[in-house]
Write a protein that holds these residues in place. Structure first.
Motif, PDB file in Angstrom:
ATOM      1  N   ASP A  38     -45.951  56.378-100.176  1.00 41.08           N
ATOM      2  CA  ASP A  38     -45.673  56.513-101.830  1.00 41.08           C
ATOM      3  C   ASP A  38     -46.066  55.095-102.444  1.00 41.08           C
ATOM      4  O   ASP A  38     -45.481  54.533-103.382  1.00 41.08           O
ATOM      5  CB  ASP A  38     -44.282  56.670-102.383  1.00 41.08           C
ATOM      6  N   GLN A  39     -46.791  54.254-101.762  1.00 46.47           N
ATOM      7  CA  GLN A  39     -47.185  52.978-101.981  1.00 46.47           C
ATOM      8  C   GLN A  39     -47.716  52.669-103.547  1.00 46.47           C
ATOM      9  O   GLN A  39     -48.827  53.550-103.846  1.00 46.47           O
ATOM     10  CB  GLN A  39     -48.219  52.315-101.099  1.00 46.47           C
ATOM     11  N   ARG A  40     -47.066  51.919-104.243  1.00 48.33           N
ATOM     12  CA  ARG A  40     -47.610  51.579-105.642  1.00 48.33           C
ATOM     13  C   ARG A  40     -47.945  50.028-105.670  1.00 48.33           C
ATOM     14  O   ARG A  40     -47.290  49.400-105.635  1.00 48.33           O
ATOM     15  CB  ARG A  40     -46.548  51.991-106.601  1.00 48.33           C
ATOM     16  N   VAL A  41     -49.294  49.917-106.295  1.00 45.85           N
ATOM     17  CA  VAL A  41     -49.775  48.548-106.487  1.00 45.85           C
ATOM     18  C   VAL A  41     -50.052  48.406-108.091  1.00 45.85           C
ATOM     19  O   VAL A  41     -50.854  49.267-108.523  1.00 45.85           O
ATOM     20  CB  VAL A  41     -51.046  48.407-105.509  1.00 45.85           C
ATOM     21  N   LEU A  42     -49.592  47.169-108.575  1.00 44.25           N
ATOM     22  CA  LEU A  42     -49.784  46.733-110.135  1.00 44.25           C
ATOM     23  C   LEU A  42     -50.864  45.538-109.631  1.00 44.25           C
ATOM     24  O   LEU A  42     -50.487  44.561-109.019  1.00 44.25           O
ATOM     25  CB  LEU A  42     -48.779  46.347-110.620  1.00 44.25           C
ATOM     26  N   TRP A  43     -51.989  45.841-110.102  1.00 46.01           N
ATOM     27  CA  TRP A  43     -53.033  44.578-110.057  1.00 46.01           C
ATOM     28  C   TRP A  43     -53.286  44.142-111.650  1.00 46.01           C
ATOM     29  O   TRP A  43     -53.971  44.678-112.263  1.00 46.01           O
ATOM     30  CB  TRP A  43     -54.353  44.979-109.528  1.00 46.01           C
ATOM     31  N   VAL A  64     -52.552  53.257-107.751  1.00 42.29           N
ATOM     32  CA  VAL A  64     -52.963  51.781-108.474  1.00 42.29           C
ATOM     33  C   VAL A  64     -52.929  51.797-109.970  1.00 42.29           C
ATOM     34  O   VAL A  64     -53.597  52.683-110.601  1.00 42.29           O
ATOM     35  CB  VAL A  64     -54.251  51.395-107.840  1.00 42.29           C
ATOM     36  N   MET A  65     -52.304  50.790-110.506  1.00 42.09           N
ATOM     37  CA  MET A  65     -52.445  50.279-111.790  1.00 42.09           C
ATOM     38  C   MET A  65     -53.082  49.100-112.120  1.00 42.09           C
ATOM     39  O   MET A  65     -52.604  48.021-111.594  1.00 42.09           O
ATOM     40  CB  MET A  65     -50.930  50.583-112.311  1.00 42.09           C
ATOM     41  N   GLN A  73     -63.197  44.026-118.775  1.00 42.04           N
ATOM     42  CA  GLN A  73     -62.699  43.506-117.453  1.00 42.04           C
ATOM     43  C   GLN A  73     -62.012  44.838-117.011  1.00 42.04           C
ATOM     44  O   GLN A  73     -61.964  44.992-115.682  1.00 42.04           O
ATOM     45  CB  GLN A  73     -61.781  42.418-117.776  1.00 42.04           C
ATOM     46  N   LEU A  74     -61.164  45.801-117.547  1.00 40.05           N
ATOM     47  CA  LEU A  74     -60.492  46.927-117.034  1.00 40.05           C
ATOM     48  C   LEU A  74     -61.655  47.988-116.668  1.00 40.05           C
ATOM     49  O   LEU A  74     -61.457  48.331-115.737  1.00 40.05           O
ATOM     50  CB  LEU A  74     -59.621  47.463-118.234  1.00 40.05           C
ATOM     51  N   ARG A  75     -62.717  48.231-117.446  1.00 38.46           N
ATOM     52  CA  ARG A  75     -63.692  48.934-117.149  1.00 38.46           C
ATOM     53  C   ARG A  75     -64.149  48.659-115.751  1.00 38.46           C
ATOM     54  O   ARG A  75     -64.491  49.325-114.883  1.00 38.46           O
ATOM     55  CB  ARG A  75     -64.753  49.034-118.144  1.00 38.46           C
ATOM     56  N   ARG A  76     -64.739  47.195-115.737  1.00 38.16           N
ATOM     57  CA  ARG A  76     -65.122  46.675-114.443  1.00 38.16           C
ATOM     58  C   ARG A  76     -64.208  46.867-113.183  1.00 38.16           C
ATOM     59  O   ARG A  76     -64.434  47.374-111.876  1.00 38.16           O
ATOM     60  CB  ARG A  76     -65.466  45.228-114.521  1.00 38.16           C
ATOM     61  N   ALA A  77     -62.769  46.980-113.477  1.00 37.52           N
ATOM     62  CA  ALA A  77     -61.943  46.909-112.418  1.00 37.52           C
ATOM     63  C   ALA A  77     -61.801  48.180-112.001  1.00 37.52           C
ATOM     64  O   ALA A  77     -61.723  48.571-110.803  1.00 37.52           O
ATOM     65  CB  ALA A  77     -60.404  46.482-112.728  1.00 37.52           C
ATOM     66  N   ARG A  78     -61.835  49.340-112.792  1.00 36.07           N
ATOM     67  CA  ARG A  78     -61.577  50.673-112.800  1.00 36.07           C
ATOM     68  C   ARG A  78     -62.941  51.074-111.984  1.00 36.07           C
ATOM     69  O   ARG A  78     -62.869  51.969-111.114  1.00 36.07           O
ATOM     70  CB  ARG A  78     -61.335  51.398-113.822  1.00 36.07           C
ATOM     71  N   ARG A  84     -59.275  57.225-109.970  1.00 36.84           N
ATOM     72  CA  ARG A  84     -57.620  57.730-109.792  1.00 36.84           C
ATOM     73  C   ARG A  84     -56.497  56.525-110.279  1.00 36.84           C
ATOM     74  O   ARG A  84     -55.476  56.820-110.368  1.00 36.84           O
ATOM     75  CB  ARG A  84     -57.598  57.735-108.221  1.00 36.84           C
ATOM     76  N   ALA A  85     -57.337  55.296-110.557  1.00 34.52           N
ATOM     77  CA  ALA A  85     -56.558  54.277-110.838  1.00 34.52           C
ATOM     78  C   ALA A  85     -56.034  54.520-112.344  1.00 34.52           C
ATOM     79  O   ALA A  85     -56.818  54.803-113.245  1.00 34.52           O
ATOM     80  CB  ALA A  85     -57.107  52.868-110.769  1.00 34.52           C
ATOM     81  N   GLN A  86     -54.756  53.992-112.741  1.00 32.92           N
ATOM     82  CA  GLN A  86     -54.549  53.828-114.121  1.00 32.92           C
ATOM     83  C   GLN A  86     -54.814  52.579-114.668  1.00 32.92           C
ATOM     84  O   GLN A  86     -54.779  51.575-113.872  1.00 32.92           O
ATOM     85  CB  GLN A  86     -52.892  54.120-114.288  1.00 32.92           C
ATOM     86  N   THR A  87     -54.916  52.543-115.963  1.00 35.06           N
ATOM     87  CA  THR A  87     -55.446  51.496-116.512  1.00 35.06           C
ATOM     88  C   THR A  87     -54.641  51.079-117.969  1.00 35.06           C
ATOM     89  O   THR A  87     -54.241  51.998-118.471  1.00 35.06           O
ATOM     90  CB  THR A  87     -56.994  51.305-117.023  1.00 35.06           C
TER      91      THR A  87
END
Length: 357
Positions: A38-43, A64-65, A73-78, A84-87
């Protein structure tokens, strides 16, 4: 004659060389922690540097959030991590409670005509983010601060770290990629090699580490690209600027219970001191509470201590509070079950709210 390697260190800028080295170290650590189902990562700040791009494989399977203040920057990261990543678009990097989507939703439901209606909206937002913050308390097992401490005003660093602490799971870890200086730098400036953007604030190594201590983290460790003279990515006047990752943990807060346990520091240092002020001298049986015992048996201390349990150890639910007057060294007869141990009296008990060890 051998031809030179296309990506040799000589062809990389100092920024690229150090970032690649830190990305490799971070990847190893993320792969280790991502083994849980259930690993959750906030970047936080993932659209700024190339650190995220070099670690996408380590995030496979994790929830991943991505959070930042800029839509681009968020679009680039996603695009790097996948759909699947939340933004979350934040108002500022130092506040993980308030996001743009929540504010816009509240605004659409409130007609602002005068100061009174504005104050109603302000109160509504305050209650909204207090009760349901953009990033929930304890959500993340791993928090990556991607040069976020350099992108905010120095006075905002304590708030950022307090927020990272809030959203971190009890046994979670923070990885803070940061630029640090060996001497104070008076103002923000454009770091050579850094991605385009606003000028960066660069704290000293000591100042940033103290901020982590003051925020309540423990097991704080600095990772450099190399153990000997890490490469400076820039110099301003006589000040060298270097890149590092600070690893820090949550979990030392809470009540302390007496189970008759002890830990023995293996070495190689003659003695060491933890973030609660306990001193562990090599080869000595130091009396600790159940919480500290558990901390010493897992990362980042795992392998440095021998854990000694008492054969008369009661269930934790039946344990008394740890006695602050317990001798620093545990009598071997206690752990062997040949001598009793007593819990704390009301006058000597550790504070169950904050703990004392």
């Amino acid at each position: 004659m051998n031809s030179p390697e296309p990506h040799s260190a000589a062809r990389l800028s100092a920024w690229e060389h150090e970032l690649a080295s830190l990305a490799s170290g971070l990847r190893t650590r993320l792969e280790t922690t991502s083994q849980r189902a259930d690993q959750r990562v906030l970047w936080l700040g993932g659209g700024y540097s190339a650190l995220l791009a070099q670690n996408t494989a380590a995030l496979a399977g994790a929830d991943v959030m991505l959070a930042d203040v800029e839509t681009r920057q968020l679009r680039r990261a996603r695009s790097l991590v996948g759909e699947r990543a939340q933004t979350i678009r934040l108002l500022d990097l130092g506040n993980l409670r308030r996001d743009v989507r929540g504010i816009e939703s509240a605004m659409s439901a409130t007609a602002i005509r005068d100061i009174e209606s504005y104050l109603v909206l302000e109160e509504k937002l305050r209650n909204l983010f207090a009760g349901t913050p953009a990033v929930a308390d304890g959500w993340a097992h791993s928090v990556v601060l991607d040069f976020a401490v350099n992108r905010i005003e120095p006075g905002m660093v304590p708030q950022l770290l307090a927020e990272a602490f809030r959203v971190q799971a009890r046994e979670g870890v923070v990885y803070c990629a940061a630029l640090v200086a060996d001497e104070p730098i008076a103002s923000a400036y454009a770091v050579r090699g850094a991605p385009p953007g606003p000028s960066l604030h660069v704290p000293t190594e000591g100042a940033l580490l103290r901020s982590f201590e003051e925020a309540g983290f423990h097991g704080i460790t600095v990772h450099w690209s190399t153990a000997v003279d890490p490469l400076a990515v820039d110099r301003i006047g006589d000040v060298d600027v270097r890149m590092c990752i600070i690893e820090a943990y949550r979990g030392k807060q809470g009540p302390c219970f007496e189970l008759g346990q002890a830990v023995m520091y293996r070495g190689p240092w003659r003695e060491v001191e933890d973030d609660d002020g306990h001193v562990y001298r090599r080869g000595q049986r130091v009396a600790v509470c159940a919480k500290t015992f558990d901390l010493m048996m897992r990362a980042p201390y795992q392998g440095q201590f021998v854990g000694l349990r008492s054969v008369n150890e009661p269930p934790l639910a039946q344990a008394e509070l740890f006695d602050c007057n317990t001798p620093a060294l545990r009598d071997p007869k206690v752990t062997k079950g040949l001598a009793p141990f007593a819990g704390a009296t009301a006058a000597s008990a550790c504070d169950p709210a904050g703990g004392c060890c």
